[in-house]
Design a protein around this motif. Sequence first.
Motif, short mmCIF file in Angstrom:
data_model
loop_
_atom_site.label_atom_id
_atom_site.label_comp_id
_atom_site.label_asym_id
_atom_site.label_seq_id
_atom_site.Cartn_x
_atom_site.Cartn_y
_atom_site.Cartn_z
N LEU A 132 0.85 -1.27 0.05
CA LEU A 132 0.10 0.14 0.45
C LEU A 132 0.99 1.17 -0.31
CD1 LEU A 132 -3.29 -1.26 2.70
CD2 LEU A 132 -2.61 -0.70 -0.06
N ILE A 133 1.48 1.35 0.70
CA ILE A 133 3.11 2.22 1.01
C ILE A 133 3.53 2.38 -0.84
CG2 ILE A 133 5.32 3.33 1.80
CD1 ILE A 133 4.59 1.53 4.34
N GLN A 134 4.01 1.66 -1.35
CA GLN A 134 4.10 1.34 -3.23
C GLN A 134 2.83 2.98 -3.57
OE1 GLN A 134 5.47 -2.18 -4.84
NE2 GLN A 134 4.67 -1.33 -6.88
N ALA A 135 1.70 1.87 -3.31
CA ALA A 135 0.90 2.32 -4.25
C ALA A 135 0.17 3.77 -4.09
CB ALA A 135 -0.46 1.50 -3.62
N PHE A 136 1.15 4.27 -2.94
CA PHE A 136 0.81 6.13 -2.58
C PHE A 136 1.23 6.62 -3.52
CE2 PHE A 136 2.01 10.08 -1.25
CZ PHE A 136 1.04 10.38 -0.67
N SER A 137 2.46 5.95 -3.94
CA SER A 137 3.13 6.93 -4.93
C SER A 137 2.92 6.82 -6.29
CB SER A 137 4.81 7.17 -4.61
OG SER A 137 4.85 5.35 -5.42
N VAL A 138 2.36 5.75 -6.30
CA VAL A 138 1.60 5.20 -7.79
C VAL A 138 1.10 6.43 -8.16
CG1 VAL A 138 0.80 4.02 -9.59
CG2 VAL A 138 2.72 2.75 -7.92
N SER A 139 -0.29 6.13 -7.13
CA SER A 139 -1.60 7.19 -7.25
C SER A 139 -1.70 8.80 -7.46
CB SER A 139 -3.11 6.79 -6.00
OG SER A 139 -1.84 6.99 -4.66
N VAL A 140 -0.56 8.76 -6.52
CA VAL A 140 -0.07 10.19 -6.57
C VAL A 140 -0.08 10.55 -7.89
CG1 VAL A 140 1.87 11.78 -6.16
CG2 VAL A 140 0.66 10.48 -3.85
N LYS A 141 1.05 9.91 -8.43
CA LYS A 141 0.85 10.18 -9.98
C LYS A 141 -0.04 10.26 -10.79
CE LYS A 141 2.59 6.47 -12.96
NZ LYS A 141 2.78 5.38 -13.17
N HIS A 142 -0.82 9.59 -10.60
CA HIS A 142 -1.79 9.52 -11.55
C HIS A 142 -3.07 10.30 -11.48
CE1 HIS A 142 -1.76 5.81 -13.73
NE2 HIS A 142 -1.39 4.90 -12.86
N GLN A 455 9.80 1.39 -5.70
CA GLN A 455 9.04 -0.09 -5.40
C GLN A 455 10.34 -0.53 -5.54
OE1 GLN A 455 7.58 -1.05 -9.20
NE2 GLN A 455 7.42 -3.36 -8.79
N ARG A 456 11.29 -0.85 -6.34
CA ARG A 456 12.93 -1.26 -5.31
C ARG A 456 13.25 -0.90 -4.45
NH1 ARG A 456 13.83 0.99 -10.83
NH2 ARG A 456 15.15 2.42 -9.84
N GLU A 457 13.15 -0.30 -4.41
CA GLU A 457 13.53 0.91 -2.33
C GLU A 457 12.88 -0.57 -1.90
OE1 GLU A 457 14.25 4.55 -1.84
OE2 GLU A 457 15.55 5.02 -2.82
N LEU A 458 11.37 -0.69 -1.62
CA LEU A 458 10.69 -1.25 -0.93
C LEU A 458 11.33 -2.80 -0.79
CD1 LEU A 458 7.28 0.53 -1.26
CD2 LEU A 458 9.27 1.16 0.45
N HIS A 459 10.74 -3.11 -2.03
CA HIS A 459 10.95 -4.67 -1.81
C HIS A 459 12.76 -4.91 -1.71
CE1 HIS A 459 7.74 -6.14 -4.73
NE2 HIS A 459 7.82 -5.47 -5.09
N GLU A 460 13.54 -4.19 -1.85
CA GLU A 460 14.96 -3.93 -1.20
C GLU A 460 14.90 -4.32 0.46
OE1 GLU A 460 19.70 -2.84 -0.95
OE2 GLU A 460 17.55 -1.50 -2.12
N ILE A 461 13.91 -3.36 1.47
CA ILE A 461 13.40 -3.61 2.51
C ILE A 461 12.69 -5.12 3.00
CG2 ILE A 461 12.40 -2.16 4.25
CD1 ILE A 461 12.44 0.30 2.47
N THR A 462 12.34 -5.40 2.33
CA THR A 462 11.29 -6.39 2.52
C THR A 462 11.32 -7.94 2.61
OG1 THR A 462 10.27 -6.72 0.46
CG2 THR A 462 8.68 -5.57 2.36
N ALA A 463 12.77 -7.63 1.69
CA ALA A 463 13.92 -8.71 1.28
C ALA A 463 15.17 -9.23 2.82
CB ALA A 463 15.15 -8.79 -0.05
#
Length: 534
Positions: A132-142, A455-463
């Motif tokens: 959802l944190i990733q979705a926030f930036s995408v929703s702001v873009k649109h 998106q890449r940074e969030l996936h790096e954090i969850t890794a």
Amino acid sequence: MVAHNPLFHGRWTAKKFNATVINDIWPEVFFFTLVATMVSLVSKLTPHKLIISNQLLTVLGTVLGLVISFRTSSAYERYQDGRKMWTNITIASRNLAQMVWVHVPNQKGSDGATKDIKTLQGVIEKKTMINLIQAFSVSVKHFLRGEPGVYYQDLYPLICFLPRYANIREAHTEEDLLPLWHAANEYEDAHAHHRHSTNVRSAADELVGHRPQRTTSLPEHSREKTVVDEKTVVADNKSETSWFRSLTKSNGAGRRSRRETFDPERVLPDVSSERPLKPARNPPATSLYDYIPLLRFFKWIGRTIVGRAKDPLKVEARRKRKNLDAVESNVPLEICLVLSSYTAHLMQRGLLQPALATGVTNNITMLQDTFSNLDRIRNTPLPFAYQAHLRLSLWLYLLFLPFQIYAAFGYYTIPGTAFASFLLLGFLEIGQEIENPFNYDLNDLDLDAFCLAIQRELHEITAYTNPDPSAYVFNAWNQPFAPYDRRSAADLIKDGSGKYTSPHEHIVAEPGMASIRRTLVNSWREVDKTTRQH
């Protein structure tokens, strides 16, 4: 290091040329050059001298230069503010994801299988919130690009699991539809009504009925696929495909370049959608009117004389888009509400300490503040009266410029006027182009790249596996006291006494903290002496 000159770095391409303002201002430059040519020829070949006094030339030129400079500076300031705001979104998203992933404990049961189930549920819950944190930036873009709704290939897979009705467990109707989905439905009804008017789409709709569409992106062909009983119905969709067509260029026989295989939506969840999904990037199609703006005038005359054909489908779409303005959902705000609700849920269950809860809340607030500032930049252009007055003043100045300088320059009036118009109109056009840096222009901010970086940074954090420090600190690769003491951590604790002793014989110190402090001081002295150039 000397920075590259962007004008001469790399080879010139159509994209680099379109990034300039030449294709926007050349009709005006051509017009004022024609005026200068007319003034020069008439004054030279006829007894009439088209000359006026140039007393006000210096004063007006200075004033116009200052005003245009202010116009460009204010636009560039908005451009920089937009970039800073996106940096804030990146920082807040990264911090929020780290707090959720590292500091929120996994749910743990009592024993056995229950413990494993609770742990798995906790990890799934945390990863969902980070999505959802990733979705926030995408929703702001649109949102900044004026693209309402949630049915996009890069947004819908991240939020499709959210509740759609106010009454989840009871019988619900369309009146119970939550704002996040209600606005999207209205927009999609109008959008789909207009798009599906072709014969091919009508046939596809008859076959499909209410079957969902897959979210898989199609970068190789700008097509929209719908699954129908294990068959695929392909329909052209030019408005959604211009970006993907630009990516599908050959890179030699039998080889595919990075542009051909670039499909960031491929790594998103593959879920079903009850409505067609628009592409993540949908720039307006380029037409001849963009390269020859003068043709827009003749297009307007043609529409005025002939009249606009009133297509009932287009009229209905426009009507629904107007209605959308009154009920448009704020998707970024809805996502922040979900994240805030999750934070409150963690605090109620005692899974988040008050200090960490404050940090999580502050980062969510930072996301909301940043989004509000981006919306302010987007919806607060320079006043129309200022822009119109500045452009009219500049046109009048350039129109009378040849009459004032012909007496001094003769035929050089023609290139002089062309250069002056190119210079002044170019700066004015640059200011207008970067005033709203969130669209699809080549000089706008690359919002898609910002979202992919998040998106890449969030996936790096969850890794990150959050291991026990003792599992990686006390091994043979760690030399904590280097450069003065290059023994590994495993060697330091090998004797089991717990007392540190310096390896250098000339150091006389009692084993323990006194010896450690002296080793650290000597390490500092050696590093300071070695790393200084002078």
